[in-house]
Structures are given as structure tokens and as C-alpha cells.
Scaffold this motif. Structure first.
Motif, mmCIF file in Angstrom:
data_model
loop_
_atom_site.group_PDB
_atom_site.id
_atom_site.type_symbol
_atom_site.label_atom_id
_atom_site.label_comp_id
_atom_site.label_asym_id
_atom_site.label_seq_id
_atom_site.Cartn_x
_atom_site.Cartn_y
_atom_site.Cartn_z
ATOM 1 N N PRO A 1 29.948 -69.435 31.610
ATOM 2 C CA PRO A 1 31.248 -69.955 31.141
ATOM 3 C C PRO A 1 32.045 -68.921 30.341
ATOM 4 O O PRO A 1 33.270 -68.862 30.446
ATOM 5 C CB PRO A 1 30.866 -71.146 30.258
ATOM 6 C CG PRO A 1 29.522 -71.554 30.716
ATOM 7 C CD PRO A 1 28.853 -70.302 31.191
ATOM 8 N N LEU A 2 31.369 -68.078 29.575
ATOM 9 C CA LEU A 2 32.065 -67.035 28.836
ATOM 10 C C LEU A 2 32.693 -66.025 29.788
ATOM 11 O O LEU A 2 33.833 -65.594 29.587
ATOM 12 C CB LEU A 2 31.106 -66.328 27.876
ATOM 13 C CG LEU A 2 31.693 -65.173 27.078
ATOM 14 C CD1 LEU A 2 32.811 -65.654 26.169
ATOM 15 C CD2 LEU A 2 30.606 -64.487 26.265
ATOM 16 N N ASP A 3 31.969 -65.664 30.846
ATOM 17 C CA ASP A 3 32.526 -64.737 31.841
ATOM 18 C C ASP A 3 33.740 -65.336 32.543
ATOM 19 O O ASP A 3 34.699 -64.617 32.846
ATOM 20 C CB ASP A 3 31.457 -64.357 32.872
ATOM 21 C CG ASP A 3 30.398 -63.428 32.307
ATOM 22 O OD1 ASP A 3 30.658 -62.811 31.257
ATOM 23 O OD2 ASP A 3 29.309 -63.335 32.909
ATOM 24 N N ASP A 4 33.707 -66.645 32.802
ATOM 25 C CA ASP A 4 34.866 -67.303 33.428
ATOM 26 C C ASP A 4 36.094 -67.220 32.529
ATOM 27 O O ASP A 4 37.195 -66.916 32.985
ATOM 28 C CB ASP A 4 34.549 -68.765 33.744
ATOM 29 C CG ASP A 4 33.528 -68.920 34.843
ATOM 30 O OD1 ASP A 4 33.301 -67.937 35.586
ATOM 31 O OD2 ASP A 4 32.951 -70.023 34.964
ATOM 32 N N VAL A 5 35.899 -67.489 31.241
ATOM 33 C CA VAL A 5 37.022 -67.470 30.304
ATOM 34 C C VAL A 5 37.560 -66.059 30.138
ATOM 35 O O VAL A 5 38.768 -65.817 30.229
ATOM 36 C CB VAL A 5 36.597 -68.059 28.941
ATOM 37 C CG1 VAL A 5 37.686 -67.865 27.902
ATOM 38 C CG2 VAL A 5 36.273 -69.531 29.078
ATOM 39 N N THR A 6 36.687 -65.096 29.914
ATOM 40 C CA THR A 6 37.157 -63.729 29.685
ATOM 41 C C THR A 6 37.727 -63.114 30.959
ATOM 42 O O THR A 6 38.683 -62.337 30.905
ATOM 43 C CB THR A 6 36.035 -62.833 29.142
ATOM 44 O OG1 THR A 6 34.914 -62.885 30.023
ATOM 45 C CG2 THR A 6 35.611 -63.282 27.753
ATOM 46 N N GLY A 7 37.163 -63.467 32.112
ATOM 47 C CA GLY A 7 37.718 -62.985 33.378
ATOM 48 C C GLY A 7 39.122 -63.522 33.599
ATOM 49 O O GLY A 7 40.016 -62.796 34.053
ATOM 50 N N GLY A 8 39.332 -64.785 33.282
ATOM 51 C CA GLY A 8 40.667 -65.370 33.407
ATOM 52 C C GLY A 8 41.667 -64.714 32.478
ATOM 53 O O GLY A 8 42.822 -64.472 32.838
ATOM 54 N N LEU A 9 41.227 -64.412 31.255
ATOM 55 C CA LEU A 9 42.108 -63.725 30.308
ATOM 56 C C LEU A 9 42.462 -62.325 30.792
ATOM 57 O O LEU A 9 43.612 -61.892 30.666
ATOM 58 C CB LEU A 9 41.455 -63.651 28.925
ATOM 59 C CG LEU A 9 41.373 -64.948 28.149
ATOM 60 C CD1 LEU A 9 40.547 -64.754 26.885
ATOM 61 C CD2 LEU A 9 42.751 -65.455 27.807
ATOM 62 N N ALA A 10 41.487 -61.625 31.351
ATOM 63 C CA ALA A 10 41.746 -60.273 31.853
ATOM 64 C C ALA A 10 42.718 -60.302 33.035
ATOM 65 O O ALA A 10 43.614 -59.457 33.131
ATOM 66 C CB ALA A 10 40.436 -59.608 32.258
ATOM 67 N N GLU A 11 42.549 -61.269 33.934
ATOM 68 C CA GLU A 11 43.473 -61.392 35.069
ATOM 69 C C GLU A 11 44.891 -61.688 34.591
ATOM 70 O O GLU A 11 45.859 -61.139 35.114
ATOM 71 C CB GLU A 11 43.001 -62.499 35.999
ATOM 72 C CG GLU A 11 41.747 -62.176 36.764
ATOM 73 C CD GLU A 11 41.220 -63.385 37.515
ATOM 74 O OE1 GLU A 11 41.885 -64.442 37.514
ATOM 75 O OE2 GLU A 11 40.132 -63.271 38.093
ATOM 76 N N ARG A 12 44.993 -62.560 33.611
ATOM 77 C CA ARG A 12 46.323 -62.914 33.083
ATOM 78 C C ARG A 12 46.997 -61.717 32.429
ATOM 79 O O ARG A 12 48.182 -61.481 32.609
ATOM 80 C CB ARG A 12 46.136 -64.049 32.086
ATOM 81 C CG ARG A 12 47.385 -64.671 31.618
ATOM 82 C CD ARG A 12 47.042 -65.903 30.838
ATOM 83 N NE ARG A 12 48.172 -66.290 30.028
ATOM 84 C CZ ARG A 12 48.129 -67.173 29.066
ATOM 85 N NH1 ARG A 12 46.990 -67.756 28.790
ATOM 86 N NH2 ARG A 12 49.187 -67.476 28.380
ATOM 87 N N ARG A 13 46.223 -60.938 31.674
ATOM 88 C CA ARG A 13 46.783 -59.750 31.026
ATOM 89 C C ARG A 13 47.199 -58.708 32.075
ATOM 90 O O ARG A 13 48.240 -58.070 31.947
ATOM 91 C CB ARG A 13 45.786 -59.142 30.066
ATOM 92 C CG ARG A 13 46.316 -57.895 29.381
ATOM 93 C CD ARG A 13 45.442 -57.497 28.262
ATOM 94 N NE ARG A 13 45.546 -58.489 27.213
ATOM 95 C CZ ARG A 13 45.934 -58.218 25.975
ATOM 96 N NH1 ARG A 13 46.232 -56.993 25.656
ATOM 97 N NH2 ARG A 13 45.999 -59.148 25.085
ATOM 98 N N ALA A 14 46.391 -58.531 33.106
ATOM 99 C CA ALA A 14 46.730 -57.566 34.159
ATOM 100 C C ALA A 14 47.984 -58.008 34.912
ATOM 101 O O ALA A 14 48.838 -57.180 35.236
ATOM 102 C CB ALA A 14 45.561 -57.410 35.122
ATOM 103 N N ALA A 15 48.105 -59.298 35.168
ATOM 104 C CA ALA A 15 49.292 -59.798 35.860
ATOM 105 C C ALA A 15 50.533 -59.605 34.997
ATOM 106 O O ALA A 15 51.601 -59.254 35.499
ATOM 107 C CB ALA A 15 49.116 -61.274 36.204
ATOM 108 N N ARG A 16 50.401 -59.805 33.708
ATOM 109 C CA ARG A 16 51.536 -59.613 32.809
ATOM 110 C C ARG A 16 51.935 -58.146 32.760
ATOM 111 O O ARG A 16 53.112 -57.814 32.698
ATOM 112 C CB ARG A 16 51.195 -60.104 31.412
ATOM 113 C CG ARG A 16 52.357 -59.937 30.445
ATOM 114 C CD ARG A 16 52.034 -60.424 29.073
ATOM 115 N NE ARG A 16 51.827 -61.861 29.097
ATOM 116 C CZ ARG A 16 51.200 -62.521 28.155
ATOM 117 N NH1 ARG A 16 50.718 -61.889 27.121
ATOM 118 N NH2 ARG A 16 51.044 -63.819 28.233
#
Length: 105
Positions: A56-71
Motif C-alpha cells: 500500500p505504501l508503494d501504491d501511494v508513493t507511486g501515485g504521488l510520483a506519477e502526479r508530480r511527473a505529469a505536473r
């Protein structure tokens, strides 16, 4: 980041703390020293989350990283960054020395 993955991780972390705390508070020693029960429950919760909540931690941090990269690729800026730039412009404008008018001479 999906809100569901962050919510699941948060609930699991809270449970990893609250369940040991409830169990520890059943013992007479910890009823007299509840702060000690909280410290031990925090240590137990940390250990449990390190052992069992990796996915679950990897899911949350992976989602945050994708969002930052998209931004970063779209050039979108957060509201805080835009506010900081506006404040900097106001401060710079106030700090510029004004030219004396002809009437002041």
C-alpha cells in the motif's frame, strides 16, 4: 495518486497503532502508565507497517510520483507556487526606488 490507495494506507496505519494500544491498555501495568502503552503501541505499529504495509505504501508513493511527473511535463504550477510568485512581484515592486519628481527638487 488515487484517493482510495491513500485512504486504505491511512486506515491500515491507524489500525496498526490502535489495535496494539487497545491490547496493551488491558494490562494493569499500562493502565497506570498509558503514555508508556502509547510508546510501545507506536513502536509495534511502526514495525507492523514496515513488515506488512509495503505494497500500500508503494501504491501511494507511486501515485504521488506519477502526479508530480505529469505536473512537470505539462508545466502546471501549484497554487502555492503562483502565490509565491505574486508575493515576490509585490515585494520587488515595493522595494524599487522611486524616481524623484521634478516638483520634489
Amino acid at each position: 495518486m488515487r484517493a482510495r490507495s491513500a485512504l486504505v494506507y491511512t486506515v491500515l496505519r491507524l489500525l496498526a497503532f490502535l489495535v496494539p494500544l487497545g491490547i496493551l491498555l488491558l494490562f494493569p501495568v499500562f493502565q497506570e502508565l498509558p503514555w508508556l502503552a502509547a510508546v510501545f503501541a507506536a513502536l509495534i505499529g511502526l514495525s507492523l507497517s514496515l513488515l506488512f504495509l509495503r505494497r500500500p505504501l508503494d501504491d501511494v508513493t507511486g501515485g504521488l510520483a506519477e502526479r508530480r511527473a505529469a505536473r512537470a511535463t505539462t508545466g502546471r504550477r501549484s497554487g502555492a507556487e503562483a502565490d509565491a510568485d505574486t508575493e515576490d512581484a509585490v515585494v520587488d515592486a515595493a522595494a524599487e526606488p522611486t524616481k524623484p519628481d521634478a516638483s520634489e527638487r
